[in-house]
Scaffold this active site. Structure first.
Site, PDB file in Angstrom:
ATOM      1  N   LYS A  76      37.805  29.405  63.114  1.00 36.82           N
ATOM      2  CA  LYS A  76      38.138  30.550  62.265  1.00 36.82           C
ATOM      3  C   LYS A  76      37.054  30.779  61.214  1.00 36.82           C
ATOM      4  CE  LYS A  76      43.039  29.740  63.055  1.00 36.82           C
ATOM      5  NZ  LYS A  76      42.781  28.564  63.925  1.00 36.82           N
ATOM      6  N   CYS A 109      49.891  26.365  64.178  1.00 35.88           N
ATOM      7  CA  CYS A 109      49.985  26.303  65.635  1.00 35.88           C
ATOM      8  C   CYS A 109      51.267  25.582  66.030  1.00 35.88           C
ATOM      9  CB  CYS A 109      48.755  25.628  66.237  1.00 35.88           C
ATOM     10  SG  CYS A 109      48.404  23.974  65.574  1.00 35.88           S
TER      11      CYS A 109
END
Length: 446
Positions: free
Chosen positions: A265, A374
């Site tokens: 990211k 996640c």
């Protein structure tokens, strides 16, 4: 020079691969060691250095297949064993699992799978007495196992009961079972590319997903694929690539990436033109993040620090990829199903609340906060954001539009958050289907 104890010169071909697989499997199931830690880095199994790329890939696939289908394997073997799986010799248990997984789900001749498993137990002092048992059971497995698999196919045995119960309660029985089916398959290779996804999909013999991710099947080492050495892409699941895109246009803006390593990211934010400060508490993981950025020719300030305690400046945006139970990543990290416990979730939820409070403090007025995990567990996603909004009137939700996530309306919740599931992104070829389970919410500071 003495021969390596991991690969004696006269050893039967393939035996070293199975022995290392057995060691690593034992590490997960009996010593509670994470699979990734045993495959890479300073704590990796020393025998991996003796394997060819092909054998290393086979060993990884073998261990992952066993962990993905562990419940089904346990059922099959228990039906084929009169007295159950031997508990006094871990190598016998591993040999049975390794042999059965190859027979049932891998392109390995049955006779080779049986022979190598028998040799595994013969080489172990405690397990040697079970060589005849392993031979007989695996031969029966080749003849009789498929009906045994069929009789429990609808029971979703390949995740712990507590996990399945939670998913049924939150997503409904049909969706929960679809998640279990999805995570039983080996996942494809997902890549985030710097530019021109269609071009790289063609070069890598894959396809460009609606979200911009390039998806392909891995054949050989990742480092040998076109574009790796040139830093044109990085490995990142399609779902993991969504949160960083929710900031919109960030060219020239300051963004803090909390809990940033290994840096997928961070790379997305830097590629989009942001001035990124990446923070992670692990020196080894930050070193890996820096290495990744170097290969990609991308710039970010990487800091080793506990994000909750870090006395930083304020930013135009803050991204939190919070530590979590990671139950959304079981398709890529099948050990998670057997290493995590339900009690872990409440402790992690407390950390996530502290990280959210810190992120709000680091955010400029009018700034954007993107929170993601996640995890498939609501305490680590929806409940965390609901609690923050209830306690902080200065934050408001900025709903995500389907157009921001490639038109995938099914991943947008009623509240306007992103909720991807492993059973999303169906495909006619199951090898190219699915995505990790992620939750992401976008908030604005008043």
């Amino acid at each position: 020079m003495k021969p390596s104890r991991f690969a004696p010169p006269t050893e039967v071909p393939g035996l070293a691969t199975r022995r290392i697989a057995a060691d690593i499997l034992d590490g997960v199931l009996h010593k509670r060691r994470m699979l990734d830690d045993q495959l890479d880095g300073a704590a990796a199994h020393p025998g991996l250095k003796t394997l060819s790329d092909r054998d290393r890939a086979l060993m990884r696939r073998l261990v992952a297949t066993i962990l993905r289908r562990l419940g089904t394997l346990g059922h099959v073997l228990s039906r084929l064993l009169d007295k159950g799986i031997p508990t006094d010799a871990p190598r016998a248990q591993s040999a049975l699992l390794i042999g059965a997984a190859q027979i049932l789900w891998m392109d390995v001749p049955d006779h080779a799978a049986v022979d190598l498993s028998v040799r595994l137990v013969q080489a172990d002092r405690r397990a040697a007495k079970y060589a005849g048992l392993v031979n007989a059971v695996l031969r029966r497995c080749a003849r009789e196992a498929q009906p045994l698999i069929n009789e429990v196919e609808s029971q979703s045995l390949d995740v712990p009961p507590w996990m399945l119960t939670r998913w049924i309660a939150h997503y409904g029985e049909d969706t929960a079972k679809a998640i279990v089916r999805a995570i039983s398959h080996e996942p494809p290779l997902d890549l985030t590319v710097k530019t021109d996804a269609v071009h790289w999909a063609s070069r890598l013999q894959g396809e460009a997903l609606p979200t911009g991710t390039v998806r392909t099947l891995l054949h050989g080492p990742i480092t040998m694929l076109p574009g790796f050495a040139e830093g044109q892409w990085w490995v990142q699941d399609a779902a993991a690539a969504l949160p960083a895109t929710l900031f919109g246009d960030i060219n020239g803006k300051s963004i803090a990436d909390l809990c940033a390593a290994p840096g997928g990211k961070t790379a997305q934010l830097a590629q989009a033109g942001a001035r990124v400060t990446a923070i992670d508490r692990s020196p080894a993981r930050v070193a890996r993040l820096r290495d990744n950025l170097t290969r990609l020719s991308l710039d970010a300030t990487a800091i080793v620090a506990d994000a909750v305690e870090w006395p930083g400046e304020t930013f135009d945006g803050v991204l939190i990829d919070a530590p979590c139970a990671a139950t959304g990543t079981i398709r890529r990290h099948p050990d998670v199903a057997w290493l995590k416990q339900e009690a872990d979730i409440s402790a992690l939820a407390a950390l996530q609340r502290r990280l959210l409070q810190k992120a709000v403090a680091l955010l400029k007025p009018g700034g954007t906060l993107v929170y993601c995990t996640c995890s498939l567990e609501p305490e680590e996603g929806e409940h965390a954001i609901d609690a923050l909004l209830a306690s902080d009137s200065g934050m408001r939700r900025a709903p995500v539009e389907a157009s921001e996530v490639g038109g995938l309306t099914e991943v947008i919740s009623r509240q306007g958050d992103v909720r991807t599931l492993p059973c999303h992104l169906p495909h006619s070829d199951p090898r190219l289907a699915g995505m990790d389970g992620f939750y992401a919410a976008r908030l604005i500071k008043a």
